[in-house]
Scaffold this motif. Structure first.
Motif, PDB file in Angstrom:
ATOM      1  N   MET A   1     -10.253  25.035 -35.892  1.00 10.94           N
ATOM      2  CA  MET A   1      -9.258  24.400 -35.256  1.00 10.94           C
ATOM      3  C   MET A   1      -9.667  22.779 -34.861  1.00 10.94           C
ATOM      4  SD  MET A   1      -7.917  25.127 -31.242  1.00 10.94           S
ATOM      5  CE  MET A   1      -9.450  24.374 -30.476  1.00 10.94           C
ATOM      6  N   LYS A   2      -8.726  22.042 -35.270  1.00 17.85           N
ATOM      7  CA  LYS A   2      -9.098  20.437 -35.264  1.00 17.85           C
ATOM      8  C   LYS A   2      -8.339  19.999 -33.883  1.00 17.85           C
ATOM      9  CE  LYS A   2      -9.228  19.986 -40.181  1.00 17.85           C
ATOM     10  NZ  LYS A   2      -9.050  18.982 -41.412  1.00 17.85           N
ATOM     11  N   LYS A   3      -9.076  18.947 -32.983  1.00 18.85           N
ATOM     12  CA  LYS A   3      -8.748  18.542 -32.095  1.00 18.85           C
ATOM     13  C   LYS A   3      -8.745  17.003 -32.292  1.00 18.85           C
ATOM     14  CE  LYS A   3      -8.582  18.639 -27.072  1.00 18.85           C
ATOM     15  NZ  LYS A   3      -9.396  19.162 -25.879  1.00 18.85           N
ATOM     16  N   ILE A   4      -7.496  16.250 -32.039  1.00 21.11           N
ATOM     17  CA  ILE A   4      -7.521  14.844 -32.244  1.00 21.11           C
ATOM     18  C   ILE A   4      -7.298  14.368 -30.822  1.00 21.11           C
ATOM     19  CG2 ILE A   4      -6.250  12.889 -33.134  1.00 21.11           C
ATOM     20  CD1 ILE A   4      -5.640  14.698 -35.687  1.00 21.11           C
ATOM     21  N   LEU A   5      -8.019  13.253 -30.420  1.00 22.21           N
ATOM     22  CA  LEU A   5      -7.768  12.459 -29.145  1.00 22.21           C
ATOM     23  C   LEU A   5      -7.166  11.079 -29.638  1.00 22.21           C
ATOM     24  CD1 LEU A   5     -10.752  13.298 -27.018  1.00 22.21           C
ATOM     25  CD2 LEU A   5      -8.379  14.396 -26.586  1.00 22.21           C
ATOM     26  N   ILE A   6      -6.151  10.665 -29.206  1.00 21.06           N
ATOM     27  CA  ILE A   6      -5.847   9.267 -29.479  1.00 21.06           C
ATOM     28  C   ILE A   6      -5.834   8.260 -28.575  1.00 21.06           C
ATOM     29  CG2 ILE A   6      -3.661   8.102 -30.244  1.00 21.06           C
ATOM     30  CD1 ILE A   6      -2.363  10.942 -31.207  1.00 21.06           C
ATOM     31  N   PRO A   7      -6.844   7.430 -28.735  1.00 23.23           N
ATOM     32  CA  PRO A   7      -7.132   6.317 -27.743  1.00 23.23           C
ATOM     33  C   PRO A   7      -5.738   5.710 -27.391  1.00 23.23           C
ATOM     34  CG  PRO A   7      -8.561   6.082 -29.883  1.00 23.23           C
ATOM     35  CD  PRO A   7      -7.655   7.062 -30.026  1.00 23.23           C
ATOM     36  N   ILE A   8      -5.719   5.119 -26.011  1.00 24.19           N
ATOM     37  CA  ILE A   8      -4.687   4.756 -25.503  1.00 24.19           C
ATOM     38  C   ILE A   8      -4.175   3.600 -26.310  1.00 24.19           C
ATOM     39  CG2 ILE A   8      -3.582   3.555 -23.271  1.00 24.19           C
ATOM     40  CD1 ILE A   8      -5.524   5.218 -21.698  1.00 24.19           C
ATOM     41  N   GLY A   9      -4.995   2.753 -26.725  1.00 20.45           N
ATOM     42  CA  GLY A   9      -4.646   1.474 -27.591  1.00 20.45           C
ATOM     43  C   GLY A   9      -3.749   1.745 -28.814  1.00 20.45           C
ATOM     44  N   MET A  10      -4.015   3.056 -29.255  1.00 24.36           N
ATOM     45  CA  MET A  10      -3.245   3.521 -30.673  1.00 24.36           C
ATOM     46  C   MET A  10      -1.853   4.060 -30.208  1.00 24.36           C
ATOM     47  SD  MET A  10      -6.352   5.108 -32.444  1.00 24.36           S
ATOM     48  CE  MET A  10      -5.212   5.853 -34.001  1.00 24.36           C
ATOM     49  N   LEU A  11      -1.687   4.241 -29.059  1.00 19.93           N
ATOM     50  CA  LEU A  11      -0.575   5.198 -28.455  1.00 19.93           C
ATOM     51  C   LEU A  11       0.650   4.229 -28.556  1.00 19.93           C
ATOM     52  CD1 LEU A  11      -1.852   7.290 -25.677  1.00 19.93           C
ATOM     53  CD2 LEU A  11      -1.150   7.946 -27.861  1.00 19.93           C
ATOM     54  N   LEU A  12       0.503   3.013 -28.283  1.00 20.55           N
ATOM     55  CA  LEU A  12       1.710   2.003 -28.643  1.00 20.55           C
ATOM     56  C   LEU A  12       2.383   2.131 -29.727  1.00 20.55           C
ATOM     57  CD1 LEU A  12       0.131  -1.215 -27.047  1.00 20.55           C
ATOM     58  CD2 LEU A  12       1.374   0.944 -26.029  1.00 20.55           C
ATOM     59  N   SER A  13       1.728   2.060 -30.849  1.00 20.53           N
ATOM     60  CA  SER A  13       2.477   2.407 -31.933  1.00 20.53           C
ATOM     61  C   SER A  13       2.914   3.802 -32.374  1.00 20.53           C
ATOM     62  CB  SER A  13       1.648   1.981 -33.314  1.00 20.53           C
ATOM     63  OG  SER A  13       0.554   2.622 -33.356  1.00 20.53           O
ATOM     64  N   LYS A  30      -3.903  16.282 -28.817  1.00 17.55           N
ATOM     65  CA  LYS A  30      -2.904  17.108 -29.737  1.00 17.55           C
ATOM     66  C   LYS A  30      -3.988  17.780 -30.556  1.00 17.55           C
ATOM     67  CE  LYS A  30       0.893  16.209 -31.988  1.00 17.55           C
ATOM     68  NZ  LYS A  30       1.766  15.481 -32.978  1.00 17.55           N
ATOM     69  N   SER A  31      -4.056  19.302 -30.302  1.00 20.18           N
ATOM     70  CA  SER A  31      -4.825  20.106 -31.032  1.00 20.18           C
ATOM     71  C   SER A  31      -3.905  20.817 -32.268  1.00 20.18           C
ATOM     72  CB  SER A  31      -5.254  21.293 -30.279  1.00 20.18           C
ATOM     73  OG  SER A  31      -6.000  20.772 -29.265  1.00 20.18           O
ATOM     74  N   TYR A  32      -4.359  20.910 -33.412  1.00 21.37           N
ATOM     75  CA  TYR A  32      -3.836  21.395 -34.666  1.00 21.37           C
ATOM     76  C   TYR A  32      -4.452  22.964 -34.463  1.00 21.37           C
ATOM     77  CZ  TYR A  32      -2.276  16.991 -35.810  1.00 21.37           C
ATOM     78  OH  TYR A  32      -1.675  15.824 -35.674  1.00 21.37           O
ATOM     79  N   LEU A  33      -3.436  23.994 -34.455  1.00 17.80           N
ATOM     80  CA  LEU A  33      -3.706  25.329 -34.304  1.00 17.80           C
ATOM     81  C   LEU A  33      -3.671  26.086 -35.550  1.00 17.80           C
ATOM     82  CD1 LEU A  33      -1.959  26.258 -30.929  1.00 17.80           C
ATOM     83  CD2 LEU A  33      -4.567  25.302 -31.242  1.00 17.80           C
ATOM     84  N   ASP A  34      -2.771  25.719 -36.409  1.00 16.63           N
ATOM     85  CA  ASP A  34      -2.722  26.397 -37.625  1.00 16.63           C
ATOM     86  C   ASP A  34      -1.881  25.336 -38.753  1.00 16.63           C
ATOM     87  OD1 ASP A  34      -2.589  28.471 -39.470  1.00 16.63           O
ATOM     88  OD2 ASP A  34      -0.869  29.704 -38.551  1.00 16.63           O
ATOM     89  N   TYR A  35      -2.174  25.924 -40.040  1.00 19.08           N
ATOM     90  CA  TYR A  35      -1.595  25.059 -41.023  1.00 19.08           C
ATOM     91  C   TYR A  35      -0.854  25.882 -42.015  1.00 19.08           C
ATOM     92  CZ  TYR A  35      -4.538  20.896 -39.781  1.00 19.08           C
ATOM     93  OH  TYR A  35      -5.106  19.962 -39.174  1.00 19.08           O
ATOM     94  N   ASN A  36       0.226  25.059 -42.593  1.00 19.98           N
ATOM     95  CA  ASN A  36       0.722  25.810 -43.826  1.00 19.98           C
ATOM     96  C   ASN A  36       0.451  24.897 -45.044  1.00 19.98           C
ATOM     97  OD1 ASN A  36       2.743  26.992 -45.639  1.00 19.98           O
ATOM     98  ND2 ASN A  36       4.484  26.271 -44.920  1.00 19.98           N
ATOM     99  N   GLY A  37      -0.419  25.306 -45.739  1.00 23.48           N
ATOM    100  CA  GLY A  37      -1.257  24.533 -46.857  1.00 23.48           C
ATOM    101  C   GLY A  37      -1.889  23.310 -46.034  1.00 23.48           C
ATOM    102  N   THR A  38      -1.442  22.167 -46.406  1.00 27.15           N
ATOM    103  CA  THR A  38      -2.183  20.919 -45.744  1.00 27.15           C
ATOM    104  C   THR A  38      -1.085  20.333 -44.599  1.00 27.15           C
ATOM    105  OG1 THR A  38      -0.849  19.574 -47.326  1.00 27.15           O
ATOM    106  CG2 THR A  38      -3.312  20.433 -47.977  1.00 27.15           C
ATOM    107  N   THR A  39       0.148  21.048 -44.298  1.00 30.24           N
ATOM    108  CA  THR A  39       0.862  20.831 -43.290  1.00 30.24           C
ATOM    109  C   THR A  39       0.591  21.363 -42.013  1.00 30.24           C
ATOM    110  OG1 THR A  39       2.638  20.183 -44.975  1.00 30.24           O
ATOM    111  CG2 THR A  39       3.349  20.347 -42.666  1.00 30.24           C
ATOM    112  N   PRO A  40       0.232  20.737 -40.888  1.00 32.02           N
ATOM    113  CA  PRO A  40       0.279  21.567 -39.590  1.00 32.02           C
ATOM    114  C   PRO A  40       1.617  22.314 -39.257  1.00 32.02           C
ATOM    115  CG  PRO A  40       0.316  19.142 -39.189  1.00 32.02           C
ATOM    116  CD  PRO A  40       0.154  19.483 -40.709  1.00 32.02           C
ATOM    117  N   SER A  41       1.455  23.542 -39.029  1.00 29.71           N
ATOM    118  CA  SER A  41       2.564  24.274 -38.554  1.00 29.71           C
ATOM    119  C   SER A  41       2.633  24.813 -37.185  1.00 29.71           C
ATOM    120  CB  SER A  41       2.797  25.610 -39.408  1.00 29.71           C
ATOM    121  OG  SER A  41       1.480  26.329 -39.236  1.00 29.71           O
ATOM    122  N   LYS A  42       1.426  24.775 -36.146  1.00 26.52           N
ATOM    123  CA  LYS A  42       1.543  24.923 -34.937  1.00 26.52           C
ATOM    124  C   LYS A  42       0.620  24.117 -34.316  1.00 26.52           C
ATOM    125  CE  LYS A  42       0.741  28.855 -31.929  1.00 26.52           C
ATOM    126  NZ  LYS A  42       0.258  30.300 -31.754  1.00 26.52           N
TER     127      LYS A  42
END
Length: 208
Positions: A1-13, A30-42
């Motif tokens: 499972m990959k977890k991404i924390l997006i800094p506040i400064g990047m959220l504007l875009s 946002k946590s990516y729980l599952d993939y369909n190939g290289t595309t996150p599905s969950k």
């Protein structure tokens, strides 16, 4: 499972895609729980909003219900800036895709909570110490059965003091313990904390 924390400064875009509330302080994760190939599905997405003093004021779990609707935790403070009520998360009637929900408690009657009391409550003493006097649990049945806290000192003939004396013999291979006769602590020399549960059963703790 990959977890991404997006800094506040990047959220504007990013806010235009996620439909987050502009002009608000927030942290999006946002946590990516599952993939369909290289595309996150969950995925699992949470947005935490803060007020002007940096205090949390709302947590939005985006599309977290089984029906794909937002689940929101409301956070509020009293006039002294204390959080005395802890609310349960409330399923909403739809999703705002991470935007701040204007009235997160408005949908409570349409949830399994119904008319139940959905927050626990702390009653604090009127002093700078902010010690808890009562704690009331979630639910209507507990609203008249608080847990009570008392802060006092010991009184006359309340706590016995025992002193042990240990004697080591034969190079510390043998020891004996002697117990002195019991004496009473003088009144006002110990802190006495009392916790009385919902059924009226007290628990006393003494500290020096």
């Amino acid at each position: 499972m990959k977890k991404i924390l997006i800094p506040i400064g990047m959220l504007l875009s990013y806010s235009a895609h996620a439909q987050l509330s502009t002009g608000e302080n927030y942290i999006q994760s946002k946590s990516y729980l599952d993939y369909n190939g290289t595309t996150p599905s969950k995925t699992s997405e949470t947005v935490q909003y803060f007020d002007g003093l940096g205090r949390p004021k709302q947590v939005v779990n985006v599309k977290a219900s089984p029906q794909g609707k937002d689940v929101v935790t409301h956070i509020e403070y009293d006039s002294f800036g204390r959080q005395v009520k802890d609310y349960l998360p409330v399923p909403q009637s739809g999703t705002l895709n991470g935007a701040l929900v204007p009235n997160p408690l408005g949908n409570v009657a349409n949830t399994p909570y119904g008319s139940e009391k959905i927050y626990s409550e702390k009653i604090l003493e009127n002093s700078p110490l902010d010690r808890i006097q009562q704690q009331i649990q979630v639910g209507n049945d507990w609203s008249t059965k608080p847990v009570k806290f008392g802060y006092e000192t010991n009184v006359l003939n309340e706590v016995y003091q025992h002193i042990t004396t240990t004697t080591w013999e034969n190079g510390a291979t043998k020891s004996s313990v002697a117990l002195s006769p019991a004496v009473l602590y003088a009144p006002g020399t110990l802190y006495k904390n009392t916790v009385t549960d919902e059924d009226g059963n007290p628990t006393l703790e003494f500290k020096n």
